[in-house]
Scaffold this motif. Structure first.
Motif, PDB file in Angstrom:
ATOM      1  N   PHE A 119     -33.826  30.735  54.350  1.00 29.91           N
ATOM      2  CA  PHE A 119     -34.107  29.386  54.837  1.00 29.91           C
ATOM      3  C   PHE A 119     -32.980  28.425  54.461  1.00 29.91           C
ATOM      4  CE2 PHE A 119     -38.291  31.381  54.138  1.00 29.91           C
ATOM      5  CZ  PHE A 119     -38.836  31.248  55.404  1.00 29.91           C
ATOM      6  N   ARG A 131     -32.837  32.785  60.190  1.00 32.17           N
ATOM      7  CA  ARG A 131     -33.662  31.593  59.967  1.00 32.17           C
ATOM      8  C   ARG A 131     -34.832  31.552  60.947  1.00 32.17           C
ATOM      9  NH1 ARG A 131     -28.269  29.220  59.710  1.00 32.17           N
ATOM     10  NH2 ARG A 131     -27.790  28.475  57.597  1.00 32.17           N
ATOM     11  N   VAL A 135     -38.758  31.774  59.723  1.00 26.62           N
ATOM     12  CA  VAL A 135     -39.639  30.636  60.002  1.00 26.62           C
ATOM     13  C   VAL A 135     -40.806  31.079  60.878  1.00 26.62           C
ATOM     14  CG1 VAL A 135     -39.795  28.430  61.231  1.00 26.62           C
ATOM     15  CG2 VAL A 135     -37.856  28.875  59.712  1.00 26.62           C
ATOM     16  N   LEU A 163     -39.191  25.526  54.335  1.00 31.06           N
ATOM     17  CA  LEU A 163     -39.308  25.188  55.752  1.00 31.06           C
ATOM     18  C   LEU A 163     -39.146  23.687  55.961  1.00 31.06           C
ATOM     19  CD1 LEU A 163     -40.858  28.028  55.595  1.00 31.06           C
ATOM     20  CD2 LEU A 163     -42.009  27.256  57.667  1.00 31.06           C
ATOM     21  N   ALA A 167     -36.493  21.733  58.299  1.00 33.16           N
ATOM     22  CA  ALA A 167     -36.913  20.791  59.336  1.00 33.16           C
ATOM     23  C   ALA A 167     -36.224  19.445  59.184  1.00 33.16           C
ATOM     24  CB  ALA A 167     -38.433  20.610  59.293  1.00 33.16           C
ATOM     25  N   ALA A 179     -38.660  24.906  62.695  1.00 33.41           N
ATOM     26  CA  ALA A 179     -39.290  24.659  61.402  1.00 33.41           C
ATOM     27  C   ALA A 179     -40.420  23.638  61.530  1.00 33.41           C
ATOM     28  CB  ALA A 179     -38.249  24.181  60.397  1.00 33.41           C
TER      29      ALA A 179
END
Length: 212
Positions: A119, A131, A135, A163, A167, A179
């Motif tokens: 991540f 990634r 996720v 996460l 985001a 995310a």
């Protein structure tokens, strides 16, 4: 391998672990047909619970570094089994944390390992495919180990930290969106549909009054 890892009295070096995971990566690479691939993915991820506690984080770090380094070389015909392998490792890691009663130090240590590679927010050496997949499966695996059940004791907010940072901070719009989508999953605490259902129900009641 299980006996060797579970009985280690001397720490393996990071280089030792990278060499080990490169060999395991190519064992999966050469595995043909779905059932043997599934069995191998399950067997490799089942190594995590038998590791000495001090070896768990370095072992996982080497796994994720290896996966990230080799991701670009995985062809479309082999991708499915590596998607399964990474899913199994995430699930097995969460299961180890659950079986350890979600010990705060271990949870934070595993989150740090995930943030370093799987991540990672900005490192361009980490393939976005890694990634995206991590996720994509993370909430599923939280649910699978019972972390989303009421009274589980799981620190879901802490586990979702990697996460959340993706985001908020990823320079790639698609990664940020993926995310955010995962963080909005209705299975997560506070993300249910009750509010929306309540609004719909209220509108229905008002309309019933007009009909009368």
């Amino acid at each position: 391998l299980r006996t060797y890892l579970s009985s280690r009295t001397r720490a393996l070096t990071p280089l030792d672990l990278l060499k080990l995971h490169k060999a395991l990566f190519y064992a999966m690479w050469l595995s043909d047909r779905p059932l043997p691939q599934q069995a191998l993915a399950a067997s490799l991820s089942s190594l995590l619970p038998i590791l000495p506690p001090s070896l768990l984080a370095p072992f996982l770090r080497a796994f994720w570094l290896t996966v990230s380094r080799e991701w670009g070389s995985i062809d479309v015909l082999r991708m499915e089994k590596f998607l399964l392998l990474t899913r199994r490792y995430i699930g097995a890691t969460l299961a180890v944390l659950r079986d350890g009663a979600w010990e705060e130090g271990k949870v934070l240590e595993m989150c740090a390992v995930w943030e370093e590679v799987a991540f990672n927010v900005q490192d361009v050496r980490v393939a976005n495919g890694v990634r995206f997949h991590c996720v994509d499966v993370f909430v599923d695996e939280l649910e699978r180990v019972g972390a989303l059940e009421e009274g589980s004791g799981a620190p879901v907010g802490v586990l979702l930290g990697p996460l959340r940072r993706l985001a908020e901070g990823s320079p790639v719009k698609a990664v940020r969106g993926k995310a955010r989508e995962a963080l909005g999953d209705e299975r997560l605490p506070g993300n249910g549909k009750e509010g929306a259902d309540g609004e719909d129900g209220g509108e229905g009641d008002e309309w019933g009054g007009i009909e009368d």
